[in-house]
Every structure is written in C-alpha cells, then in structure tokens.
Design a protein around this motif. Structure first.
Motif, short mmCIF file in Angstrom:
data_model
loop_
_atom_site.label_atom_id
_atom_site.label_comp_id
_atom_site.label_asym_id
_atom_site.label_seq_id
_atom_site.Cartn_x
_atom_site.Cartn_y
_atom_site.Cartn_z
N ASN A 150 -1.47 -2.69 9.84
CA ASN A 150 -2.79 -3.92 9.66
C ASN A 150 -1.86 -4.89 10.02
O ASN A 150 -2.14 -6.04 9.25
CB ASN A 150 -3.28 -3.29 8.99
N THR A 151 -0.44 -5.49 10.16
CA THR A 151 -0.18 -6.35 10.72
C THR A 151 0.10 -6.82 11.51
O THR A 151 0.55 -5.90 13.22
CB THR A 151 1.81 -6.23 9.60
N SER A 152 1.02 -7.95 12.00
CA SER A 152 1.69 -8.40 13.60
C SER A 152 2.51 -8.06 13.95
O SER A 152 2.96 -8.39 15.23
CB SER A 152 1.45 -10.22 13.44
N VAL A 153 3.69 -7.12 12.68
CA VAL A 153 4.81 -7.02 12.90
C VAL A 153 5.03 -5.82 14.13
O VAL A 153 4.77 -5.19 13.65
CB VAL A 153 5.57 -6.71 12.19
N GLN A 154 6.24 -6.32 15.09
CA GLN A 154 6.80 -5.47 15.98
C GLN A 154 7.55 -4.46 15.30
O GLN A 154 8.52 -4.92 15.28
CB GLN A 154 6.93 -5.96 17.06
N PRO B 269 6.21 -0.28 -0.96
CA PRO B 269 5.98 -1.34 0.58
C PRO B 269 4.62 -1.02 0.33
O PRO B 269 4.07 0.07 0.39
CB PRO B 269 6.91 -0.88 1.71
N THR B 270 3.96 -2.12 0.69
CA THR B 270 2.19 -2.46 0.86
C THR B 270 1.77 -1.91 0.38
O THR B 270 1.56 -0.88 -1.15
CB THR B 270 2.01 -1.41 2.11
N ASP B 271 0.69 -2.66 -0.51
CA ASP B 271 -0.59 -1.76 -2.06
C ASP B 271 -0.91 -0.65 -1.54
O ASP B 271 -1.59 0.16 -1.88
CB ASP B 271 -1.40 -3.02 -1.29
N GLU B 272 -1.63 -0.52 0.07
CA GLU B 272 -2.37 0.86 -0.20
C GLU B 272 -0.92 2.08 0.18
O GLU B 272 -1.73 3.02 -0.35
CB GLU B 272 -2.54 0.73 1.51
#
Length: 425
Positions: A42-46, A395-398
C-alpha cells in the motif's frame, strides 16, 4: 516527483534478532521474515530483488558546492539494470567471515541470515532423525560466546535436551564480555543448568573432517577424543583448539555440527567514478566512514546506516554493529534525508542505549534496561518483555497486528497445554 526505490538481494525483510526462535519453533518464518512485496503493498515504494554490483557516485565532484540539484550517481545491479539516483542510503548489512580459520568455510555453518537459519534447522532435524535410536549424543560446537553464540548455545541445548551435548568456545576468558553484568550472570546460570560445556580462553586453529590427517601434534583431547582412529565416523568434524594464553593445554573436539558466530564483513559494493576508481572511506572492518549526520565522508548524497556505517560516539568509541544502533540510525537517516532534500539543517546522530536483550530458550530471556540501574529481567518475565519490545520494532502497523494476534494465539495454546500436563501428573 519523488520516487523511492528499494533494492535487496532477498525477497524478504528479515528481523534478525529473532532468528533463534525459528530453531526453537516459537515463531513462524512469515512473522519475522515477511515479503517486501507484502510490506510495501500500500505504498509507492518500488522494490527490486537484485544485488548491487558497482556504485558510481558523482557527488564527490561537488563536495564544496550545491548538493540539491543534479544526479547523485548511478547504481549498477547484477541483473544489468542501471539505476540513476539523486540520494542514496547504504544499508547492506554484513555477512559472516569464515575465511579466517582453515576449514571454517567448508565445514562450519554461520547464523546471520534466514537461509542460515533454515540450513541449521535442517541439519539439526537430520541429526535428530539419524541419532534417534543411537546411544551417542548429538555433539554441537558453537564458536564464539558473544550474544549470538550464547543465544545459539542456549537455544540448541534446550532443543536437544538429553539427546545432545553443546560446547561453546570463546577466545575471551568469560562469556559476553561486552554485556551488562546482569545479562552475563543470567546467561551463565542458564547455560550451566543445560550442561553447556564452556571452553574459555581458546581459539579455533582449524576444522577438518575426522578422516583427514591431523595438522598438529601433542594435542590433548576433550571427552576422550584424542587421536581420531580410522574407525570413527568420517563425517564427524574435528576442531583443533589453541589456548589464547600460555599455561593451558591445546584441545581437540569432535562435533556433528559446528556453528560459527565470530566475525563479520560489511557488504559494501565496489565504488568507482565516471573516469577513475574512487574508494569509499572505510575503516579496518570495511565499513563506510560517516560524519555525525550519517553522510559518508566526501559524499554528501550518500548516507550509510547499520553494518554499512562506521560512526563514533562523543568519546571517540566506534558504535557497535547491533540492531539497536541500526534502528536508531534509520530514524535519523530518514529525517536527515528529508532535511537534505529540502535544504534544512541536518541532525547529528546521538545513540541512546536503551538496554540489552537476549533470548535463552522458548520461555527464557534476559533483559537489562539502561534506565533502571542494576535491574535484569529474566525467565518468563524477561522473555515476554523482549517479545513485546521486538513486536513494536516489526515493520508496518498491519504486520505488527497480524504477528501480535498470532503470538497471543500461540501463548493461549501453550498455556492450555501446560495446564493439561499439570493435571495429568
């Protein structure tokens, strides 16, 4: 438009402090090694799964000039892809250094990556199957008694119990020489209770197969190993130990498995400029020398963190290559990268020691917080506190929510099983 590109040779993010729990079966691989594709969904990181081959920076040409405009350099990947960057963060980690002792590279297993953990687990499973009906115990030698070595020795000894013998070797005369006294005392107590044999004040001279000829003469043996007769299992491994100080006898150990936890080398790429070779400033360990803002010296467009970075504290002491240091450096590097892009002042990195933690088994750990002098949490309390601290760092809340639910479910199942065992007695 700003674009963030993440390059890693693995498809998974690996939370290395909890690799030991894979051996004990306490965690599943997805919990501590989620895929980058899932974390970045759900990010714009490639994300590119690739390996860096050559780094060609151009920022050193403008060291005394503006750094906001223009290309910072290019990264050449092994796949042939050429990536042009404006700003670069080096966080390549390190790999085990096995080429310092003859035979270590061929016969010892390191323990620093997910693949290493899988390999060690599979080797233990094989030994557990083949030795199931045998009277002779599984013999495991752990080289090094820093945090990694002690955690491995404690985890493996608990897993094997009476079916195995674990021997830990350290060149220092004590275990955990850089740890808080409380952690050292708890670890010593746990290792003693599990009958882990400590060989302190020794370094490994070589490792070889039992069928190979000896490289030294007049060596005493541990547990009656002595001169290895041809009738011994040729698949057994022999460790020749040399005393670190005069007055001690040399020793020979026989092992089914050798685990190596001593030494590491950073995975920095080759570096060259467009017209001539240009080296990163590195220390003796091969880490990039950085200033207090975590920028590589001489390269204002490059930041380095973790094992890739060599940074000294206010007293001139090199910061240790630990997960705690890397976590804090990542926060500062992220802020300073934003500040550099927006022409804002960069913050000097200041390490805050929050304490030290180590796992010692499925329900055992030691935790010495820095904010309460002399306090060490151990046993189930220390184990729970350590898991909560590391859950926050995932890493990440999810992902943290998924792992937290999974750990609660496992804890409930273990509690029910414990009650049933108690009632059945």
């Amino acid at each position: 438009m700003e674009q963030v590109l993440l390059v890693d040779q693995s498809e998974r993010f690996v939370f290395k402090p909890m690799l030991y729990e894979l051996l004990s079966g306490e965690v599943d691989s997805w919990e501590i090694a989620p895929r980058f594709s899932d974390l970045l969904e759900n990010t714009s990181v490639q994300f590119f799964q690739d390996r860096v081959k050559v780094l060609r920076p151009s920022d050193h040409f403008a060291m005394n000039g503006p750094t906001r405009m223009g290309c910072g350099g290019t990264v050449h990947l092994e796949s042939g892809v050429l990536v042009e960057y404006d700003w670069l963060v080096l966080a390549l980690g390190a790999e085990s250094k096995l080429d310092v002792v003859p035979g270590a590279k061929e016969f010892a297993l390191p323990f620093s990556t997910l693949e290493d953990a899988y390999m060690v687990d599979e080797k233990l499973r094989t030994l557990e199957r083949t030795n199931f009906a045998k009277e002779s115990p599984i013999r495991v030698a752990v080289v090094g008694c820093g945090y990694s070595g002690v955690e491995l020795a404690a985890t493996v000894s608990e897993r094997l119990q009476d079916r195995g013998v674990v021997q830990a070797i350290n060149v220092e005369s004590i275990i955990l020489p850089n740890a808080p006294p409380g952690n050292r005392e708890v670890a010593s107590k746990v290792l003693s209770s599990r009958k882990v044999q400590l060989l302190l004040g020794y370094f490994v001279r070589c490792i070889r197969k039992a069928g190979q000829s000896r490289t030294s003469q007049g060596v005493e043996s541990m547990d009656g190993v002595g001169d290895i007769a041809p009738t011994h299992d040729p698949e057994k491994l022999i460790l020749e130990l040399q005393p670190a100080e005069r007055g001690q006898r040399s020793e020979i150990l026989e092992a089914d498995l050798v685990l190596w936890t001593v030494g590491s080398k950073p995975l920095l790429p080759e570096l060259e400029s467009c017209d001539r070779p240009y080296e990163l400033p590195r220390n003796a360990r091969g880490q990039a020398e950085t200033d207090e803002t975590l920028r590589v010296k001489g390269h204002p467009r490059i930041f380095a963190v973790g094992d890739s970075s060599a940074l000294r504290d206010s007293k001139g002491k090199l910061l240790p290559a630990t997960a705690q240091v890397a976590f804090q450096q990542a926060d500062f590097a992220g802020w300073n990268l934003w500040a550099a892009i927006n022409d804002r002042p960069l913050l000097p990195f200041r390490f805050q020691n929050l304490g030290e933690m180590m796992v010692l088994g499925r329900n055992d750990a030691a935790l010495s917080p820095s904010f309460v002098e002399g306090l060490t949490l151990e046993g189930p309390i220390g184990h729970t506190a350590r898991k909560i601290a590391y859950l926050i760092r995932l890493p990440t809340d999810e992902h943290r929510i998924k792992v937290g639910i999974s750990w609660l479910a496992k804890s409930a199942v273990d509690s029910v099983a414990s009650v049933q065992d108690t009632l059945a007695k």
